[in-house]
Write an enzyme that holds these catalytic residues in place. Structure first.
Site, PDB file in Angstrom:
ATOM      1  N   TYR A 170       0.824  -1.216   0.000  1.00 28.27           N
ATOM      2  CA  TYR A 170       0.000   0.000   0.000  1.00 28.27           C
ATOM      3  C   TYR A 170       0.859   1.268   0.000  1.00 28.27           C
ATOM      4  O   TYR A 170       0.388   2.337  -0.368  1.00 28.27           O
ATOM      5  CB  TYR A 170      -0.931   0.027   1.226  1.00 28.27           C
ATOM      6  CG  TYR A 170      -2.014  -1.036   1.226  1.00 28.27           C
ATOM      7  CD1 TYR A 170      -2.235  -1.845   0.118  1.00 28.27           C
ATOM      8  CD2 TYR A 170      -2.830  -1.216   2.327  1.00 28.27           C
ATOM      9  CE1 TYR A 170      -3.214  -2.823   0.125  1.00 28.27           C
ATOM     10  CE2 TYR A 170      -3.826  -2.195   2.341  1.00 28.27           C
ATOM     11  CZ  TYR A 170      -4.004  -2.990   1.235  1.00 28.27           C
ATOM     12  OH  TYR A 170      -4.986  -3.953   1.247  1.00 28.27           O
ATOM     13  N   LYS A 222       3.512 -15.350   2.822  1.00 25.23           N
ATOM     14  CA  LYS A 222       3.419 -16.114   1.568  1.00 25.23           C
ATOM     15  C   LYS A 222       4.859 -16.409   1.155  1.00 25.23           C
ATOM     16  O   LYS A 222       5.325 -16.030   0.068  1.00 25.23           O
ATOM     17  CB  LYS A 222       2.659 -15.262   0.530  1.00 25.23           C
ATOM     18  CG  LYS A 222       2.277 -15.996  -0.732  1.00 25.23           C
ATOM     19  CD  LYS A 222       1.178 -17.015  -0.537  1.00 25.23           C
ATOM     20  CE  LYS A 222       0.912 -17.747  -1.845  1.00 25.23           C
ATOM     21  NZ  LYS A 222       0.070 -18.941  -1.658  1.00 25.23           N
ATOM     22  N   ASP A 225      -2.970 -18.091   2.452  1.00 23.44           N
ATOM     23  CA  ASP A 225      -4.155 -18.742   1.869  1.00 23.44           C
ATOM     24  C   ASP A 225      -4.726 -19.781   2.837  1.00 23.44           C
ATOM     25  O   ASP A 225      -5.943 -19.871   3.034  1.00 23.44           O
ATOM     26  CB  ASP A 225      -3.855 -19.364   0.485  1.00 23.44           C
ATOM     27  CG  ASP A 225      -2.465 -19.963   0.393  1.00 23.44           C
ATOM     28  OD1 ASP A 225      -1.706 -19.889   1.380  1.00 23.44           O
ATOM     29  OD2 ASP A 225      -2.134 -20.532  -0.661  1.00 23.44           O
ATOM     30  N   ASP A 244      -5.158  -6.514   6.149  1.00 18.64           N
ATOM     31  CA  ASP A 244      -6.362  -5.790   5.747  1.00 18.64           C
ATOM     32  C   ASP A 244      -7.474  -6.795   5.449  1.00 18.64           C
ATOM     33  O   ASP A 244      -8.615  -6.681   5.938  1.00 18.64           O
ATOM     34  CB  ASP A 244      -6.021  -4.959   4.484  1.00 18.64           C
ATOM     35  CG  ASP A 244      -7.111  -3.982   4.120  1.00 18.64           C
ATOM     36  OD1 ASP A 244      -8.079  -3.838   4.896  1.00 18.64           O
ATOM     37  OD2 ASP A 244      -7.002  -3.352   3.053  1.00 18.64           O
ATOM     38  N   ASP A 276     -10.731  -8.177   8.188  1.00 16.70           N
ATOM     39  CA  ASP A 276     -12.152  -8.050   7.826  1.00 16.70           C
ATOM     40  C   ASP A 276     -12.844  -9.407   7.899  1.00 16.70           C
ATOM     41  O   ASP A 276     -13.980  -9.516   8.387  1.00 16.70           O
ATOM     42  CB  ASP A 276     -12.304  -7.483   6.407  1.00 16.70           C
ATOM     43  CG  ASP A 276     -12.491  -5.973   6.435  1.00 16.70           C
ATOM     44  OD1 ASP A 276     -12.117  -5.352   7.449  1.00 16.70           O
ATOM     45  OD2 ASP A 276     -12.998  -5.416   5.443  1.00 16.70           O
TER      46      ASP A 276
END
Ligand code: NAD
Length: 358
Positions: free
Chosen positions: A142, A191, A223, A247, A251
């Protein structure tokens, strides 16, 4: 203790929910013998209207001078046309970076009284959900270079993910310290089978873990983690992860516990000052109607007591008060179900405040 709290009421339901959280803090002060003083810091759409800026310099100064900051929510349709650089949400990003807040803590906790509101299978919910997502907040993809250019007659876009060792070290320490206040287990999410950033992440987290021999560290690919959160959330205590993964996972984690109106968050940097806010927005559709659920904001104030002020007993008292009021069957509209008593924002806040006891 004496503490000075900067208060950003914001827009929409912001002033209503913050008002209830301040009543709760006042009750804590009265019961536990503390003095809390408050300094208003206008931010968001209301600050654009009054001062022409979503984060006036004076508001940032007020926040930087305070022991901590409590925020409701900012934004709303009235300011959707404002230019990108001065949008209400922009003020929030400037505040986070101005305060150097690199760690975002979001609890995923299921109140047993609201188990029916979870989208997960009752057998999974019955095992309990109580973990904390620790997300890196001001690094990673980001904040890397973003560019779209024309190559060979077509558009090509790139976003650079970048992490340096010190950014990983400091967020890892937050996760290990958080775990020490909980059940002493950290799962670091990455990852590393694909990304160099993740390999550096994993190597650095392992090195920092040596400073915390009392905390158990394991690793999980992102994942798999996304799957495990819905398959078996009871396995987690602290989830440590980088900005974009955090992020998405945070959620997902908040969704499995039921209503968006219940969930608090803390953003922390070096030192103890933090920014505490519910995860939801300004809910313009229900603003000014005494319909908002103030619990996310009240629990954010509890996190402030715990993380910024070191007041664990006081934070426990607030959380227990919330449990008792839910246990007695009181619900705002967003969490109401047959057989429970519907109350407004003010009554919910007042009932919780009254239940706070030393
Ligand atoms: P929202 O979270 O404000 O609302 C989504 C839905 O959840 C709405 O139906 C709302 O009524 C409900 N809801 C939210 N909080 C609630 C509460 N405490 N009690 C009961 N119901 C609640 O998201 P949105 O509608 O996408 O955004 C509205 C505005 O808020 C936008 O301007 C957005 O940019 C802004 N926003 C601000 C923040 C922030 O200040 N940190 C975060 C997200 C969105």
């Amino acid at each position: 203790m004496e503490k000075r709290i900067a208060v950003i009421r914001g827009d929409g339901i912001g002033p209503e929910i913050v008002g209830q959280a301040l009543d709760v803090l006042n009750r804590v002060a009265e019961q536990f013998g503390h003095t809390f003083t408050y300094a208003d810091a206008p931010m968001g759409g209301c600050a654009i209207d009054a001062y022409g800026s979503s984060l006036p310099e004076q508001s940032l100064k007020t926040c930087l001078e305070a022991d901590s900051v409590l925020l409701g929510a900012v934004g709303g349709p009235k300011w959707d046309h404002v230019d990108k650089e001065n949008r209400p949400e922009r003020g929030l990003l400037r505040l986070r970076s101005g305060m150097g807040l690199y760690a975002n803590l979001r609890p995923a906790r299921m109140f047993p009284q609201l188990a029916g509101a979870s989208p997960l299978h009752p057998d999974v919910v019955a095992q309990g959900i109580d973990f904390m997502v620790v997300r890196e907040l001001i690094g990673g993809i980001y904040f890397g270079e973003h560019r779209t250019e024309s190559v060979g007659g077509e558009e090509v876009a790139k976003d650079v993910m970048l992490y340096s060792t010190h950014e990983i070290e400091r967020i890892a320490r937050v996760a290990f310290e958080t775990a020490r206040k909980r059940r002493c287990r950290v799962v670091s999410v990455d990852k590393s089978n694909v990304l160099d950033c993740s390999r550096l992440w994993k190597k650095t987290v392992v090195r920092i873990a040596a400073e915390y021999p009392d905390v158990e560290l394991t690793h999980m690919l992102v994942d798999n983690c996304a799957m495990q959160i819905v398959r078996s959330p009871s396995q987690f205590d602290v989830l440590l992860t980088e900005n974009m993964f955090g992020d998405i996972l945070s959620d997902e984690a908040s969704m499995i516990t039921g209503s968006i109106g219940m969930i608090p968050s803390a953003s922390l940097g070096d030192g103890r000052r933090g920014l505490y806010e519910p995860i939801h927005g300004s809910a313009p559709d229900i603003a000014g109607q005494d319909l908002a659920n103030p619990i996310g904001t009240i629990l954010s104030a509890a996190m402030m007591l715990r993380y910024s002020f070191g007041m664990a007993a006081e934070a426990d008292a607030v959380e227990e008060a919330v449990c008792r009021v839910l246990g007695a069957g009181y619900r705002t509209g967003d969490i109401w179900s047959q057989g429970t008593v519907k109350v407004g924002c003010k009554e919910m806040g007042a009932r919780i405040a009254r239940e706070i006891k030393r």
